[in-house]
Design a protein around this motif. Structure first.
Motif, PDB file in Angstrom:
ATOM      1  N   THR A  18      18.883  46.303  25.717  1.00 25.08           N
ATOM      2  CA  THR A  18      18.804  46.137  27.172  1.00 25.08           C
ATOM      3  C   THR A  18      19.868  45.190  27.731  1.00 25.08           C
ATOM      4  OG1 THR A  18      17.261  44.291  26.914  1.00 25.08           O
ATOM      5  CG2 THR A  18      16.288  46.470  27.179  1.00 25.08           C
ATOM      6  N   CYS A 182      18.262  55.695  28.619  1.00 26.64           N
ATOM      7  CA  CYS A 182      17.974  54.836  27.466  1.00 26.64           C
ATOM      8  C   CYS A 182      19.286  54.308  26.911  1.00 26.64           C
ATOM      9  CB  CYS A 182      17.220  55.598  26.376  1.00 26.64           C
ATOM     10  SG  CYS A 182      18.200  56.873  25.589  1.00 26.64           S
ATOM     11  N   THR A 282      21.454  50.429  29.638  1.00 26.71           N
ATOM     12  CA  THR A 282      20.227  51.206  29.390  1.00 26.71           C
ATOM     13  C   THR A 282      20.386  52.677  29.775  1.00 26.71           C
ATOM     14  OG1 THR A 282      19.372  50.585  31.563  1.00 26.71           O
ATOM     15  CG2 THR A 282      18.739  49.197  29.702  1.00 26.71           C
ATOM     16  N   PRO A 329      13.360  58.164  27.079  1.00 26.05           N
ATOM     17  CA  PRO A 329      12.978  57.188  28.113  1.00 26.05           C
ATOM     18  C   PRO A 329      11.725  56.400  27.723  1.00 26.05           C
ATOM     19  CG  PRO A 329      13.480  59.320  29.100  1.00 26.05           C
ATOM     20  CD  PRO A 329      13.408  59.531  27.617  1.00 26.05           C
ATOM     21  N   ALA A 330      10.807  57.043  26.992  1.00 25.02           N
ATOM     22  CA  ALA A 330       9.581  56.336  26.577  1.00 25.02           C
ATOM     23  C   ALA A 330       9.926  55.230  25.577  1.00 25.02           C
ATOM     24  CB  ALA A 330       8.599  57.332  25.956  1.00 25.02           C
ATOM     25  N   GLN A 332      12.775  53.670  25.435  1.00 24.09           N
ATOM     26  CA  GLN A 332      13.466  52.612  26.182  1.00 24.09           C
ATOM     27  C   GLN A 332      12.473  51.736  26.943  1.00 24.09           C
ATOM     28  OE1 GLN A 332      16.755  51.935  26.044  1.00 24.09           O
ATOM     29  NE2 GLN A 332      16.433  50.136  27.317  1.00 24.09           N
ATOM     30  N   ARG A 333      11.507  52.366  27.609  1.00 24.70           N
ATOM     31  CA  ARG A 333      10.539  51.575  28.370  1.00 24.70           C
ATOM     32  C   ARG A 333       9.723  50.688  27.433  1.00 24.70           C
ATOM     33  NH1 ARG A 333       9.999  56.371  31.417  1.00 24.70           N
ATOM     34  NH2 ARG A 333       8.096  56.906  30.291  1.00 24.70           N
ATOM     35  N   GLU A 336      11.719  47.642  26.438  1.00 23.22           N
ATOM     36  CA  GLU A 336      11.852  46.652  27.504  1.00 23.22           C
ATOM     37  C   GLU A 336      10.601  45.791  27.660  1.00 23.22           C
ATOM     38  OE1 GLU A 336      13.274  48.950  30.831  1.00 23.22           O
ATOM     39  OE2 GLU A 336      15.145  49.396  29.787  1.00 23.22           O
TER      40      GLU A 336
END
Ligand code: FES
Ligand code: FE2
Length: 379
Positions: A18, A182, A282, A329-330, A332-333, A336
């Motif tokens: 990130t 991501c 990201t 994306p999941a 990456q979230r 974070e």
């Protein structure tokens, strides 16, 4: 057979996926020295053909000058306009879209409207910036740094394994790309393990290969994975088509990663070049260049087999690409918000070597984890 018998340390921490500072270090130390596959010679087949890319925050233009392929910074030395905003096209001359300065194959100025207005001529500020461009088979690679290893040196032993595959018996089929929300390492790491297959690819791949038929090579600059594809109905039909095209099926699947970002996978029926480029801390862009088997046999039966095979291979490759893409994306979230340090299983051991490469190039101290030593390679 995996090299490691115990889990490995997740060297990179959530912040590495990130942080703007880590992104900048990766651009400078990992990506600017690397070679990047951007297109094939077929994309620039005719004199005057050009393509433009935003590559690592750098606008670049590739162009065919009378058969010679060249890469330039897509920025004019006059007053900084992009030479063109078109993604691809063909033009008689390389001419800036703003005031019409023209440039030759060396990036030197040619025709300049109202040239006397620029007397005395500022030679030092008149040339386009040029980048190194080389090919491996039919794939065109670009390097943004002025110095460094040639493409062949950079690929090392992978050159011999790849260069005859991109072309020859394998014919260029298509290129596609997608932007993902991501960090680029999320995409790359996903490609380095077969552990996610049952959850993410239950129809396309079904199950992860047993350890007895999974082999890893773990080197400092690259890793590979090889397995034998199952002898099921679909793969037997595929082997039949391979024979119709005049080739012998090997039943092998290979996946390569030349650190940091270049991956290639091979089956008897295809050669797939996949490369992931960071577009921010990201975000990233993932590009695939696909070749499908044409083989050495001519005649209507072989031609029909090739024409049948190609759309099927393209369909399956894009389906797998989309299945993986849904997860990024999941991940990456999760990164974070993660309080965890993560862990790498033995089946995922290639990820450790990838992370070690990133770690070594982006940490200022060499206090690398002692979990694996330099000589600890697969047989
Ligand atoms: S900015 Fe390119 S010709 Fe003026
Ligand atoms: Fe996958």
């Amino acid at each position: 057979m995996f090299t490691h018998q115990q889990h490995l340390e997740h060297l990179l921490q959530p912040d590495d996926y990130t942080s703007p500072a880590q992104y900048q270090r990766e651009l400078q130390r990992l990506f600017y020295p690397a070679w990047h596959p951007l297109c094939t010679i077929h994309d620039l087949a005719q004199p005057g053909d050009f393509l433009t890319f935003d590559l690592l925050e750098t606008p670049i233009l590739l162009r065919n000058f009378g058969g010679q392929l060249r890469a330039f910074l897509n920025v004019c030395p006059h007053r900084h306009s992009r030479l063109t905003d078109e993604v691809r096209g063909r033009s008689a001359a390389l001419r800036c879209q703003y005031h019409g300065w023209e440039f030759n194959h060396e990036g030197r100025t040619g025709k300049i409207p109202d040239a006397k207005a620029f007397r005395p001529w500022d030679r030092a500020n008149s040339c386009l910036r040029r980048f190194r461009l080389e090919t491996c088979g039919e794939v065109v690679f670009v390097n943004l740094s002025e110095e460094g290893p040639s493409l062949r040196e950079w690929l090392g032993p992978l050159w011999e394994r790849w260069h005859s595959s991109f072309g020859g018996a394998y014919r260029y089929a298509t290129t596609w790309e997608a932007d993902f929300a991501c960090n680029w390492k999320v995409v790359l790491e996903n490609s380095l393990e077969s552990y996610h297959i049952p959850m993410v690819h239950p129809q396309t791949f079904k199950d992860m290969p047993p350890e007895e038929v999974a082999w890893h090579e773990l080197e400092r600059t690259f890793t590979t994975f090889k397995t034998i594809i199952p002898n099921d109905w679909v793969n037997r039909r595929q082997a039949h088509i391979v024979r119709l095209l005049g080739e012998q099926p090997t039943w092998e699947y290979w996946h390569y990663n030349r650190h940091p970002h270049l991956t290639v996978s091979t089956l008897d029926v295809n050669r797939l070049v996949m490369c992931v480029f960071p577009t921010g801390p990201t975000t990233c862009r993932y590009r695939s260049i696909l070749f499908t088997l044409r083989g050495k046999k001519s005649g209507p039966l072989a031609w029909a087999a090739y024409r049948l095979l190609r759309p099927i291979v393209v369909y399956v490759a894009k389906k797998v690409f989309a299945e993986d893409g849904r997860l990024y994306p999941a991940v990456q979230r999760g990164l974070e918000a993660s309080p965890h340090r993560g862990v790498i299983g033995t089946r995922e051991e290639r990820i450790y070597y990838f992370q070690r490469f990133v770690w070594e190039h982006t940490r200022d101290t060499r206090d690398i984890s002692p979990t694996v030593t330099d000589g600890d390679h697969a047989a």
